[in-house]
Design a protein around this motif. Structure first.
Motif, PDB file in Angstrom:
ATOM      1  N   THR A  75       0.393  -1.055  -0.317  1.00 36.47           N
ATOM      2  CA  THR A  75       0.387   0.367   0.146  1.00 36.47           C
ATOM      3  C   THR A  75       0.683   1.275  -0.044  1.00 36.47           C
ATOM      4  OG1 THR A  75      -0.592   0.071   2.196  1.00 36.47           O
ATOM      5  CG2 THR A  75      -1.737  -1.320   1.219  1.00 36.47           C
ATOM      6  N   GLY A  76       2.277   0.994   0.017  1.00 31.70           N
ATOM      7  CA  GLY A  76       2.922   2.491  -0.038  1.00 31.70           C
ATOM      8  C   GLY A  76       3.795   2.906   1.405  1.00 31.70           C
ATOM      9  N   ASN A  77       3.357   2.270   2.069  1.00 29.11           N
ATOM     10  CA  ASN A  77       3.187   2.716   3.983  1.00 29.11           C
ATOM     11  C   ASN A  77       5.121   2.218   4.286  1.00 29.11           C
ATOM     12  OD1 ASN A  77       1.338   4.301   3.902  1.00 29.11           O
ATOM     13  ND2 ASN A  77       0.262   1.853   4.916  1.00 29.11           N
ATOM     14  N   PRO A  78       5.452   2.864   4.793  1.00 27.24           N
ATOM     15  CA  PRO A  78       7.114   2.037   4.651  1.00 27.24           C
ATOM     16  C   PRO A  78       7.355   2.065   6.019  1.00 27.24           C
ATOM     17  CG  PRO A  78       6.576   4.874   5.712  1.00 27.24           C
ATOM     18  CD  PRO A  78       5.663   4.259   4.655  1.00 27.24           C
ATOM     19  N   LEU A  79       7.971   0.639   5.971  1.00 28.80           N
ATOM     20  CA  LEU A  79       8.369  -0.096   7.427  1.00 28.80           C
ATOM     21  C   LEU A  79       8.791   0.078   8.664  1.00 28.80           C
ATOM     22  CD1 LEU A  79       7.226  -2.119   4.979  1.00 28.80           C
ATOM     23  CD2 LEU A  79       8.311  -4.276   5.935  1.00 28.80           C
ATOM     24  N   LEU A  80       9.177   1.376   8.861  1.00 26.38           N
ATOM     25  CA  LEU A  80      10.601   1.784   9.570  1.00 26.38           C
ATOM     26  C   LEU A  80       9.811   3.296   9.666  1.00 26.38           C
ATOM     27  CD1 LEU A  80      14.400   0.993   8.897  1.00 26.38           C
ATOM     28  CD2 LEU A  80      12.272  -0.450  11.009  1.00 26.38           C
ATOM     29  N   SER A  86       9.040   8.629  -1.705  1.00 32.29           N
ATOM     30  CA  SER A  86       8.378   9.260  -3.022  1.00 32.29           C
ATOM     31  C   SER A  86       6.476   9.315  -2.903  1.00 32.29           C
ATOM     32  CB  SER A  86       8.332   9.728  -4.241  1.00 32.29           C
ATOM     33  OG  SER A  86       7.316  10.117  -4.492  1.00 32.29           O
ATOM     34  N   ALA A  87       5.208  10.723  -3.153  1.00 28.65           N
ATOM     35  CA  ALA A  87       4.246  10.496  -2.738  1.00 28.65           C
ATOM     36  C   ALA A  87       4.152   9.460  -4.112  1.00 28.65           C
ATOM     37  CB  ALA A  87       3.205  11.470  -3.052  1.00 28.65           C
ATOM     38  N   GLU A  88       4.521   9.251  -5.295  1.00 30.64           N
ATOM     39  CA  GLU A  88       4.311   8.416  -6.238  1.00 30.64           C
ATOM     40  C   GLU A  88       4.463   7.463  -6.546  1.00 30.64           C
ATOM     41  OE1 GLU A  88       6.597  10.801  -9.479  1.00 30.64           O
ATOM     42  OE2 GLU A  88       6.134  12.095  -9.174  1.00 30.64           O
ATOM     43  N   THR A  89       5.056   6.609  -4.704  1.00 25.36           N
ATOM     44  CA  THR A  89       5.411   5.394  -4.441  1.00 25.36           C
ATOM     45  C   THR A  89       4.499   4.039  -4.857  1.00 25.36           C
ATOM     46  OG1 THR A  89       6.862   5.319  -3.340  1.00 25.36           O
ATOM     47  CG2 THR A  89       5.914   3.838  -2.975  1.00 25.36           C
ATOM     48  N   LEU A  90       3.136   5.603  -5.073  1.00 28.96           N
ATOM     49  CA  LEU A  90       1.611   4.966  -4.644  1.00 28.96           C
ATOM     50  C   LEU A  90       1.526   4.141  -6.228  1.00 28.96           C
ATOM     51  CD1 LEU A  90      -0.729   6.788  -2.465  1.00 28.96           C
ATOM     52  CD2 LEU A  90      -0.005   4.620  -2.195  1.00 28.96           C
ATOM     53  N   LEU A  91       2.067   4.857  -7.178  1.00 24.69           N
ATOM     54  CA  LEU A  91       2.194   4.870  -8.719  1.00 24.69           C
ATOM     55  C   LEU A  91       2.701   3.564  -8.620  1.00 24.69           C
ATOM     56  CD1 LEU A  91       2.425   7.882 -10.600  1.00 24.69           C
ATOM     57  CD2 LEU A  91       0.197   6.752 -10.066  1.00 24.69           C
ATOM     58  N   HIS A  92       3.795   2.757  -8.691  1.00 23.92           N
ATOM     59  CA  HIS A  92       4.925   1.696  -8.500  1.00 23.92           C
ATOM     60  C   HIS A  92       3.390   0.779  -7.753  1.00 23.92           C
ATOM     61  CE1 HIS A  92       8.705   3.482  -9.344  1.00 23.92           C
ATOM     62  NE2 HIS A  92       7.953   4.686  -9.524  1.00 23.92           N
ATOM     63  N   ARG A 159      -5.787  10.410  -6.923  1.00 23.77           N
ATOM     64  CA  ARG A 159      -7.073  10.130  -8.631  1.00 23.77           C
ATOM     65  C   ARG A 159      -5.899   9.700  -9.631  1.00 23.77           C
ATOM     66  NH1 ARG A 159      -8.792  16.872  -7.841  1.00 23.77           N
ATOM     67  NH2 ARG A 159      -6.925  16.630  -7.994  1.00 23.77           N
ATOM     68  N   LEU A 160      -4.440  10.456  -9.936  1.00 20.49           N
ATOM     69  CA  LEU A 160      -3.747  10.391 -11.033  1.00 20.49           C
ATOM     70  C   LEU A 160      -4.126   8.477 -11.096  1.00 20.49           C
ATOM     71  CD1 LEU A 160      -2.060  10.382 -13.687  1.00 20.49           C
ATOM     72  CD2 LEU A 160      -0.459  10.869 -11.555  1.00 20.49           C
ATOM     73  N   ALA A 161      -3.861   7.846  -9.714  1.00 20.38           N
ATOM     74  CA  ALA A 161      -3.594   6.620 -10.029  1.00 20.38           C
ATOM     75  C   ALA A 161      -5.310   5.771 -10.824  1.00 20.38           C
ATOM     76  CB  ALA A 161      -3.446   6.088  -8.678  1.00 20.38           C
TER      77      ALA A 161
END
Length: 219
Positions: A75-80, A86-92, A159-161
């Motif tokens: 879901t893009g949340n860091p484990l640490l 980056s906010a764009e990590t959601l696109l990954h 929204r872009l996603a």
């Protein structure tokens, strides 16, 4: 039991180090070609156990160190605590969730992708009759036409996603965010890099053809 846990931990550490090395090398290669200026771009790898390694926000991708790569969930949340992707990590994450066999995602900001996407009024760039088109999934001949969708740039990544999600199944060569850059992926880093290089080569060719056109010269 303890020995088994140590063995599993060692294997996970080895896989993580491999993923970090791949990301660092990809960043260097993209930087050499001018695709990640300043702090632009991001790079990720999905490990076999489902973990995702991704570049930390704000770092130059041509000078990455192991500390510049962090671990996130799907879901893009860091484990640490304190790590900031980056906010764009959601696109990954969107690509990994949609394509289960994807192992690497690359995002760069080339001159060709930026200029061409800002100049056209079409919703896609169309690449036809190039030999290099065969680098993309499902393409076996130069005698084809591949669409590369263009999406309006949006600081609201969720929204872009949602806009991107409507067309993911149709994307054979990745996609472009207008005035921003490209997203390309593959089952592993080598394939993703090959597809990125193929797409960037074709976009550079299209830009050169545009420069040679009489209408461009007359602007």
């Amino acid at each position: 039991m303890t020995e088994q846990l140590i063995s599993v931990s060692s294997a996970q550490d080895g896989a993580w180090k491999t993923a970090v090395t791949q990301i660092i090398r990809a960043g260097e290669r993209m930087d050499q070609r001018g695709w990640v200026p300043a702090t632009a771009g991001n790079i990720s790898v999905r490990l076999a156990d489902g973990r995702i390694a991704v570049t930390r926000s704000g770092g130059h991708k041509g000078f990455l160190t192991p500390e510049g790569v962090i671990e996130i969930d799907l879901t893009g949340n860091p484990l640490l605590p304190g790590d900031r992707p980056s906010a764009e990590t959601l696109l990954h994450c969107q690509i990994y969730a949609h394509f289960p066999h994807t192992g690497a995602v690359l995002h760069g900001h080339s001159i060709a992708a930026t200029v061409l996407s800002m100049r056209t009024k079409e919703r896609a760039l169309y690449l036809a009759d190039y030999e290099v088109l065969k680098v993309f999934e499902g393409q076996s001949t130069h005698a084809t036409r591949v669409a590369v969708p263009i999406f309006s740039n949006d600081q609201d990544i969720a929204r872009l996603a949602r806009s991107v999600s409507l067309f993911l199944d149709e994307m054979k060569a990745g996609y472009i965010i207008q005035g921003h850059g490209v997203y390309v992926w593959g089952p592993d880093m080598d394939t993703a890099l090959a597809r990125l290089e193929g797409l960037e080569f074709l976009l550079a060719c299209e830009l050169e053809r545009l420069k040679l056109s009489p209408s461009f010269q007359g602007m």
